[in-house]
Design an enzyme around this catalytic site. Structure first.
Site, PDB file in Angstrom:
ATOM      1  CG  ASP A  79      44.405  42.907  44.295  1.00  0.00           C
ATOM      2  OD1 ASP A  79      43.643  43.656  44.918  1.00  0.00           O
ATOM      3  OD2 ASP A  79      45.484  42.058  44.497  1.00  0.00           O
ATOM      4  CB  SER A  97      48.038  40.502  50.501  1.00  0.00           C
ATOM      5  OG  SER A  97      48.362  42.582  50.689  1.00  0.00           O
ATOM      6  CG  HIS A 112      43.942  41.679  47.907  1.00  0.00           C
ATOM      7  ND1 HIS A 112      45.073  41.967  47.533  1.00  0.00           N
ATOM      8  CD2 HIS A 112      44.599  42.286  49.468  1.00  0.00           C
ATOM      9  CE1 HIS A 112      45.953  42.619  47.994  1.00  0.00           C
ATOM     10  NE2 HIS A 112      45.907  42.267  49.339  1.00  0.00           N
TER      11      HIS A 112
END
Length: 572
Positions: free
Chosen positions: A456, A208, A493
């Site tokens: 994602d 991330s 994610h």
């Protein structure tokens, strides 16, 4: 104007012939002469570090030796020294707040000779335990600390609550890249004090925003690190944050927002059940493209051609009931998946997003609504805009009012702007200076492995694919000699989703850096505790993660739950 989301063009034949071969096996092969492997060492000092370690602008707060099996994290850890401290403490002349770069280091008694920079996610602002965990769903027993690495974690130069640190120019730069530049030589010096030598090899990893940190480091600090492990990278974070608030703007057109229940009323305009419907229809069109009807879309590029939102998802003829979408809902979803564009020039502001099988999950849905409201309004206003544009973020209605006031056509310029106080724009301090120029990394023999979940909803895998294609172009289509990209079908994610989201990449990266063993396919498995797994999947399902652009394709025979029944082949 209604447009179908398109996928980027693929150069298929040359890649199949020159890069991987059309049917590469999962076994690794040597691509370069042997590189000297790291040599182990033993911890010489722990408690004494608090008094004996001296480094400019650095304060060691504590140094404590923990025995083997300490339950400081979920998984028992080896015996190690925990060092906490801070660097560059100061009082801001802008907002009168105290700032410092807080850090924690964990130094195993039995050291493998390697250093691991744990890049954290979100706004940072908290010194997380320095265990070297890569993905949020990773088995902690496989963490870098448990493998014998010395690990550092930091708050990137500011405290919580975020994002008000964006009022301070230096705090912005520390968050973007300077904390890494400051901490790295200090950490290596502390390692030398504790073990009697500096690390033989250094690794940088994160997912991330941590993936963004890693990609920035690969461009700015490749002389300091030998291996980079990148997960779902937000390397265009200012742009993707605008994409997220654009999504909220789109959802707001579907409903009359209730000031007393902003999030709930926004979600009523497009429910998770309706997202699951889209996933179901994607699977109907795309599941068998890889030769197996198994609830996974391995051929992500082919799927973007095979699936059409307007054709394949039923349109509501009466009331919404979860089995159809209204024309307005389809237009909103099409706009979001196409990515934000300037309405005057039609210039793309951020990437498009691929349709995939993991769109119906709570993780995907949460990033679309709750996380977009909670994170992105504040990040755009305080951290990425020059000058900062503060607003009342204490209520959801205040956040929504800011989001709706953001003009996609004109306000995007704020992320590129500078002034007398903020001398670097957010695009400059948050993103790699030139993401496809990794010549320093390449020329010194360093390596990079990138993994991205194909479902994602915050950092688009299409953006990462476009980056990798650009990297290939910049390196004569030979970037695979130092960088590899792996897509994880269905993964959201940094984990979760209907996916095989458990896999080991750090060991592969070490072998590549230190032994010249090129990684090929990587076996991934499901996590039985993953609540998003379909009930008809085996709890022992495995799949090969293939180096892009190869696709995991069913061999036609063999157990469909076994990775051995699939081969990595070039896309059609």
């Amino acid at each position: 104007m209604k447009t179908k989301t398109k996928w980027l063009p693929l150069i298929v034949t040359p890649l199949c012939i020159t890069l991987y071969g059309c049917n590469s096996s999962s076994s690794d092969h040597k691509s370069q002469p042997d590189v000297e492997a790291a040599t182990p060492g033993n911890l010489n000092l722990c408690h004494e570090l608090a008094e004996q370690f001296n480094y400019s602008e650095t304060k060691i707060v504590s140094a404590e030796l923990l025995p083997e099996g300490s339950n400081t994290v979920q998984s028992p850890t080896p015996a190690h020294c925990v060092v906490t401290g801070a660097m560059n403490e100061r009082v801001s002349l802008i907002d009168n707040q105290t700032y410092k770069i807080g850090f924690e280091m964990r130094l195993p008694v039995d050291w493998n000779g390697r250093f691991y920079y744990q890049a954290n996610g979100g706004f940072d602002g908290v010194v997380k335990q320095a265990i070297g965990q890569f993905l949020s769903v990773e088995d902690e027993s496989q963490s870098a600390l448990n493998k014998g690495f010395a690990v550092i974690s930091s708050d990137a130069g500011h405290p919580s609550p975020a994002p008000t640190f964006g009022l301070d120019p230096q705090a912005r730069l520390d968050y973007g890249y300077n904390a890494v530049a400051t901490l790295t030589p200090m950490a290596k010096s502390l390692i030398e004090k504790a073990y009697g030598k500096q690390p033989d090899h250094s690794y940088f990893a994160g997912c991330s925003n941590g993936g963004r940190h890693t990609m920035v480091a690969s461009a700015r600090f490749a002389d300091m690190y030998d291996g980079f492990l990148v997960g779902n990278p937000g390397f265009n974070l200012p742009k993707s944050a605008i994409s997220q608030i654009y999504g909220i703007q789109q959802y707001a057109t579907l409903v009359d927002v209730d000031p007393e229940n902003v999030l709930g009323s926004l979600q009523s305009g497009f429910t998770q059940q309706e997202y699951a419907l889209v996933s179901e229809k994607v699977l109907q069109q795309c599941d068998a493209l890889d030769g197996a009807s198994d609830g996974m879309v391995n051929d992500l590029a082919g799927c973007q051609e095979a699936f059409d939102l307007y054709r394949d998802v039923p349109s509501c003829v009466t009331e919404r009931d979860g089995t159809c979408l209204t024309n307005a809902q389809k237009d909103v979803l099409n706009n979001i998946m196409s990515g934000p564009h300037n309405s005057i020039t039609n210039e793309a502001i951020y990437s498009n997003f691929p349709y995939d099988a993991g769109m119906g999950t709570s993780d995907y849905y949460g990033w679309e609504f709750f996380m977009a409201m909670m994170f992105d309004s504040g990040s755009v206003s305080y951290v990425f805009s020059t000058p900062p544009t503060p607003f009342d973020g204490s209520t959801d209605m205040g956040k929504l009012e800011y989001i709706n006031s953001f003009n996609i056509d004109t306000d995007v310029g704020r992320i590129y702007a500078i002034d007398e106080n903020f001398t670097e724009s957010s695009v400059d301090f948050m993103t790699p200076p030139n993401a496809t120029d990794l010549s320093t990394l390449r020329d010194r023999g360093a390596k990079m492995m990138v993994v991205h979940g194909s479902s994602d909803s915050v950092f688009s895998p299409a953006d990462t694919i476009n980056w990798y294609e650009g990297l290939q172009d910049a390196n004569g289509r030979n970037a695979d000699e130092f960088a590899r990209l792996y897509l994880v079908p269905g993964m959201n994610h940094c984990g979760n989703g209907p996916s095989t989201d458990r896999f080991e990449m750090l060991d592969k990266l070490v072998d590549w850096v230190e032994q010249g063993m090129q990684p090929q396919s990587i076996e991934a498995s499901v996590r039985p505790d993953n609540a998003e797994l379909p009930s008809n999947w085996s709890p022992t399902r495995t799949r090969p993660l293939c180096p892009y652009p190869q696709v995991a394709t069913y061999n036609g025979t063999g157990n469909i739950e076994d990775a051995a029944s699939f081969s990595c082949v070039a896309p059609k």
